[in-house]
Write an enzyme that holds these catalytic residues in place. Structure first.
Site, PDB file in Angstrom:
ATOM      1  N   ASP A  64       0.867  -1.186   0.000  1.00  9.54           N
ATOM      2  CA  ASP A  64       0.000   0.000   0.000  1.00  9.54           C
ATOM      3  C   ASP A  64       0.899   1.230   0.000  1.00  9.54           C
ATOM      4  OD1 ASP A  64      -3.236   0.234   1.042  1.00  9.54           O
ATOM      5  OD2 ASP A  64      -2.029   2.069   0.953  1.00  9.54           O
ATOM      6  N   LYS A  67     -25.296  -1.192   8.664  1.00  4.04           N
ATOM      7  CA  LYS A  67     -25.955  -2.421   9.138  1.00  4.04           C
ATOM      8  C   LYS A  67     -25.333  -2.799  10.470  1.00  4.04           C
ATOM      9  CE  LYS A  67     -22.992  -5.793   6.732  1.00  4.04           C
ATOM     10  NZ  LYS A  67     -22.880  -6.903   5.800  1.00  4.04           N
ATOM     11  N   GLY A  92     -27.698   0.250   2.541  1.00  8.58           N
ATOM     12  CA  GLY A  92     -26.515   1.105   2.390  1.00  8.58           C
ATOM     13  C   GLY A  92     -25.282   0.264   2.140  1.00  8.58           C
ATOM     14  N   LEU A 123     -17.544 -10.405  -1.214  1.00 13.73           N
ATOM     15  CA  LEU A 123     -17.668 -10.547   0.238  1.00 13.73           C
ATOM     16  C   LEU A 123     -18.599  -9.506   0.842  1.00 13.73           C
ATOM     17  CD1 LEU A 123     -13.859 -10.969   0.917  1.00 13.73           C
ATOM     18  CD2 LEU A 123     -15.553 -12.765   0.569  1.00 13.73           C
ATOM     19  N   ARG A 166     -20.384   4.101   5.393  1.00 11.82           N
ATOM     20  CA  ARG A 166     -20.525   4.421   3.977  1.00 11.82           C
ATOM     21  C   ARG A 166     -21.957   4.186   3.496  1.00 11.82           C
ATOM     22  NH1 ARG A 166     -15.382   1.433   1.603  1.00 11.82           N
ATOM     23  NH2 ARG A 166     -15.945   0.037   3.301  1.00 11.82           N
ATOM     24  N   CYS A 183     -20.939  -0.747  -1.512  1.00 14.03           N
ATOM     25  CA  CYS A 183     -21.022  -1.284  -2.877  1.00 14.03           C
ATOM     26  C   CYS A 183     -22.296  -0.943  -3.637  1.00 14.03           C
ATOM     27  CB  CYS A 183     -20.905  -2.801  -2.840  1.00 14.03           C
ATOM     28  SG  CYS A 183     -19.274  -3.355  -2.387  1.00 14.03           S
ATOM     29  N   GLU A 186     -19.558  -7.465   4.338  1.00 17.51           N
ATOM     30  CA  GLU A 186     -18.867  -7.075   5.567  1.00 17.51           C
ATOM     31  C   GLU A 186     -19.402  -7.843   6.761  1.00 17.51           C
ATOM     32  OE1 GLU A 186     -18.345  -2.920   6.427  1.00 17.51           O
ATOM     33  OE2 GLU A 186     -18.032  -2.561   4.291  1.00 17.51           O
ATOM     34  N   LYS A 224      -0.369   2.751   7.391  1.00 14.08           N
ATOM     35  CA  LYS A 224      -1.261   1.595   7.346  1.00 14.08           C
ATOM     36  C   LYS A 224      -0.434   0.297   7.330  1.00 14.08           C
ATOM     37  CE  LYS A 224      -5.470   1.186   4.625  1.00 14.08           C
ATOM     38  NZ  LYS A 224      -6.048   1.408   3.330  1.00 14.08           N
ATOM     39  N   GLU A 229     -14.638  -9.689  -6.290  1.00 10.00           N
ATOM     40  CA  GLU A 229     -14.807 -10.077  -4.885  1.00 10.00           C
ATOM     41  C   GLU A 229     -16.270  -9.863  -4.515  1.00 10.00           C
ATOM     42  OE1 GLU A 229     -15.753  -8.556  -1.289  1.00 10.00           O
ATOM     43  OE2 GLU A 229     -15.162  -7.055  -2.754  1.00 10.00           O
TER      44      GLU A 229
HETATM   45  C1  UDX Z   1     -22.925  -6.316  -0.291  1.00  7.28           C
HETATM   46  C2  UDX Z   1     -23.122  -7.658  -1.019  1.00  7.28           C
HETATM   47  O1  UDX Z   1     -23.935  -8.520  -0.186  1.00  7.28           O
HETATM   48  C3  UDX Z   1     -21.783  -8.291  -1.321  1.00  7.28           C
HETATM   49  O2  UDX Z   1     -21.965  -9.494  -2.054  1.00  7.28           O
HETATM   50  C4  UDX Z   1     -20.934  -7.308  -2.133  1.00  7.28           C
HETATM   51  O3  UDX Z   1     -19.662  -7.845  -2.384  1.00  7.28           O
HETATM   52  C5  UDX Z   1     -20.809  -5.985  -1.379  1.00  7.28           C
HETATM   53  O4  UDX Z   1     -22.105  -5.455  -1.074  1.00  7.28           O
HETATM   54  P1  UDX Z   1     -22.388  -5.504   2.200  1.00  7.28           P
HETATM   55  O5  UDX Z   1     -22.250  -4.116   1.660  1.00  7.28           O
HETATM   56  O6  UDX Z   1     -21.399  -5.946   3.219  1.00  7.28           O
HETATM   57  O7  UDX Z   1     -22.337  -6.561   0.991  1.00  7.28           O
HETATM   58  O8  UDX Z   1     -23.842  -5.569   2.843  1.00  7.28           O
HETATM   59  P2  UDX Z   1     -25.092  -6.561   2.861  1.00  7.28           P
HETATM   60  O9  UDX Z   1     -25.015  -7.446   4.045  1.00  7.28           O
HETATM   61  O10 UDX Z   1     -25.349  -7.188   1.549  1.00  7.28           O
HETATM   62  O11 UDX Z   1     -26.256  -5.487   3.158  1.00  7.28           O
HETATM   63  C6  UDX Z   1     -26.420  -4.327   2.337  1.00  7.28           C
HETATM   64  C7  UDX Z   1     -27.546  -3.467   2.858  1.00  7.28           C
HETATM   65  O12 UDX Z   1     -28.815  -4.078   2.591  1.00  7.28           O
HETATM   66  C8  UDX Z   1     -27.499  -3.224   4.370  1.00  7.28           C
HETATM   67  O13 UDX Z   1     -27.831  -1.888   4.640  1.00  7.28           O
HETATM   68  C9  UDX Z   1     -28.548  -4.197   4.875  1.00  7.28           C
HETATM   69  O14 UDX Z   1     -29.039  -3.847   6.143  1.00  7.28           O
HETATM   70  C10 UDX Z   1     -29.590  -4.076   3.776  1.00  7.28           C
HETATM   71  N1  UDX Z   1     -30.545  -5.206   3.696  1.00  7.28           N
HETATM   72  C11 UDX Z   1     -30.092  -6.482   3.525  1.00  7.28           C
HETATM   73  C12 UDX Z   1     -31.913  -4.949   3.756  1.00  7.28           C
HETATM   74  O15 UDX Z   1     -32.340  -3.795   3.876  1.00  7.28           O
HETATM   75  N2  UDX Z   1     -32.781  -6.008   3.693  1.00  7.28           N
HETATM   76  C13 UDX Z   1     -32.372  -7.298   3.562  1.00  7.28           C
HETATM   77  O16 UDX Z   1     -33.209  -8.215   3.529  1.00  7.28           O
HETATM   78  C14 UDX Z   1     -30.974  -7.547   3.462  1.00  7.28           C
END
Ligand code: UDX
Length: 459
Positions: free
Chosen positions: A30, A334, A270, A160, A341, A273, A162, A35, A158
């Protein structure tokens, strides 16, 4: 294999750590030396200042100096490398397009370094972070322009989420690898040998452009499904008497073809991604003259969800926000994260401040500190009205209403906290349907207004 990970944000660090667990020699690079020093210290408190993902620090401690190495001097470990993973931040520009400034700068540095190597083994440059469809050709041009020899370009997105990134990286649903040449597929099969021919993990080999597209289609499909429930299911519960959204969800998702994930109605999704990827895909499709109505609708429903409860409080509960103190619980996007973010709480708080509230009494079990950086009063003086508390109870004390903006499990016990802490008239706004016993709240004189149902008011 000797692997280099360029960019030690969330994507790069998780990928590098999990690769080191499988016995690869991983060099994580990096430009940010602070970091790198923090990660190289192997100390949890240093590492977690930058990336806080369950299980990650344990892996770093175990493999550091054995399989995992950190450096901010790229040229010192380029010799003998088989694969370089590009894990750079790719934020959105205002028009939705992807900002490749960090990516380009890193690619130029790498190209210079690799062009000077004495070892001429095949090397593959892999895009791991989300980049627009076709970026792989741009990477190829950068390498060509520096005279890099014997290389391939690839895309290996990717997926994944969080909070569960380590377990998912150890056992993903799928690994998508896009290459032009068999030599490069072969290198990546060795990197991912634990997943090739796995009985449950789909190992998908395709073109680089297809792999790039898989990421955009996957994320926009997930957001669109959430928007479907928020824009259709939740609205049915809010407008038709006696429709119970939880039962509606159970009835619909009993069909194996319809996912439970995404059916939990909310005040918007939120995270780092979804918003960025849908904006980027809209931009990419418009560029090739494709109608983006469907994606726009999904994006708009999600944005509307973030704030419409504030308006419903006025129209359905007759609540006046002017000069009131409002508790906002759940600041991160979440549960189980301090990541702010694109968190719905940002829009909620901005909307409440716009309605003239006197105080916001904020609480999040993990994100109070990161929220303070987002709600910086030097950007907006109104943010001075936000005060942070160490518990939900303290935030609720002396407030006129509470807004639940994330799905932290502890909020399931809120009805009791509310009853013990404040007296009606009091308004409970539930953006995540976290309060199962809301009818009891109404029986005690509180007004309950949630996503997915009509207002429940005292008799
Ligand atoms: C997401 C994708 O799941 C992942 O595959 C991608 O690589 C990155 O974006 P992440 O941002 O970690 O991952 O969050 P995720 O757990 O998917 O939740 C996204 C948002 O949707 C959160 O705000 C969550 O609370 C909301 N959500 C999720 C809902 O409002 N309702 C649901 O039923 C599920």
């Amino acid at each position: 294999m000797k692997i280099v990970v360029v960019g030690t944000g969330y994507v790069g660090l998780v990928h590098g750590a999990v690769c080191s667990e499988y016995g690869h020699e991983v060099y994580a690079y990096d430009i940010d030396a602070d970091k790198i020093n923090a990660f190289a210290s192997g100390q949890a408190e240093e590492i977690e200042k930058y990336v806080n993902e369950p299980g990650l620090t344990g892996i770093i401690k175990e493999t550091l100096g054995k399989y995992l190495f950190f450096s901010s001097d790229l040229k010192s470990f380029i010799e003998g490398t088989d694969a370089i993973f590009m894990c750079l931040p790719t934020p959105s520009n205002l028009d939705g397009s992807t900002n490749l400034t960090f990516y380009d700068a890193a690619a130029q540095d790498i190209a210079q370094g690799v062009a000077q190597r004495t070892d001429k083994r095949r090397i593959v440059f892999v895009n791991k972070s989300t980049v627009p469809i076709g970026t792989v050709r741009h990477l190829q041009e950068i390498m060509d322009s520096h005279g890099v020899e014997n290389f391939g370009v690839a895309s290996n997105p990717e997926f994944l989420a969080e909070g569960t990134a380590i377990s998912q990286a150890r056992r993903p649903d799928r690994v998508v690898v896009g290459c032009d040449h068999e030599d490069d597929f072969r290198i990546l099969r060795r990197v991912y040998s634990q997943f090739v021919n796995h009985v449950r993990i789909k190992y998908i080999e395709t073109t680089p452009e297809t792999a790039e597209a898989v990421k955009y289609v996957a994320n926009t499909a997930l957001l669109t499904y959430i928007s479907f429930w928020n824009g259709v299911g939740a609205k049915i519960g809010e407008k038709f008497p006696n429709v119970k959204i939880e039962d509606l969800r159970l009835g619909v998702t009993a069909d194996d073809r319809i996912s439970t994930w995404g059916s939990f109605v909310s005040n918007g999704a939120g995270g780092s991604c979804f918003g960025k990827d849908i904006a980027s895909l809209i931009y990419q499709l418009r560029n090739v003259n494709v109608s983006t109505k469907m994606l726009e609708a999904s994006y708009e429903v999600n944005e509307y969800q973030k704030v419409y409860l504030v308006d419903r409080a006025i129209t359905e509960a007759g609540f006046q926000f002017n000069n009131k103190a409002i508790a906002v619980l759940g600041l991160a996007f979440k549960k189980h994260t301090n990541d702010m973010r694109d968190a719905s709480s940002i829009k909620v708080i901005e909307s409440l401040l716009g309605k003239g509230v006197a105080k916001i009494r904020a609480y999040d079990p993990l994100a109070n500190e990161s929220a303070q950086a987002v709600f910086d009063p030097s950007h907006n003086v109104l943010f001075e009205k936000i005060e942070y508390f160490a518990s939900a109870k303290q935030a609720i004390e002396g407030s006129d209403a509470v807004f639940v903006s994330s799905d932290c499990e502890e909020f399931r016990g809120l009805s009791r906290t509310i009853e013990e802490t404040v007296r009606p008239p009091y308004l409970v706004l539930d953006g995540r349907r976290m309060i199962p016993d809301f009818e009891e709240l109404a029986a005690r004189g509180f007004v309950y207004l949630a996503v997915g149902s009509m207002a429940t008011k005292p008799e």
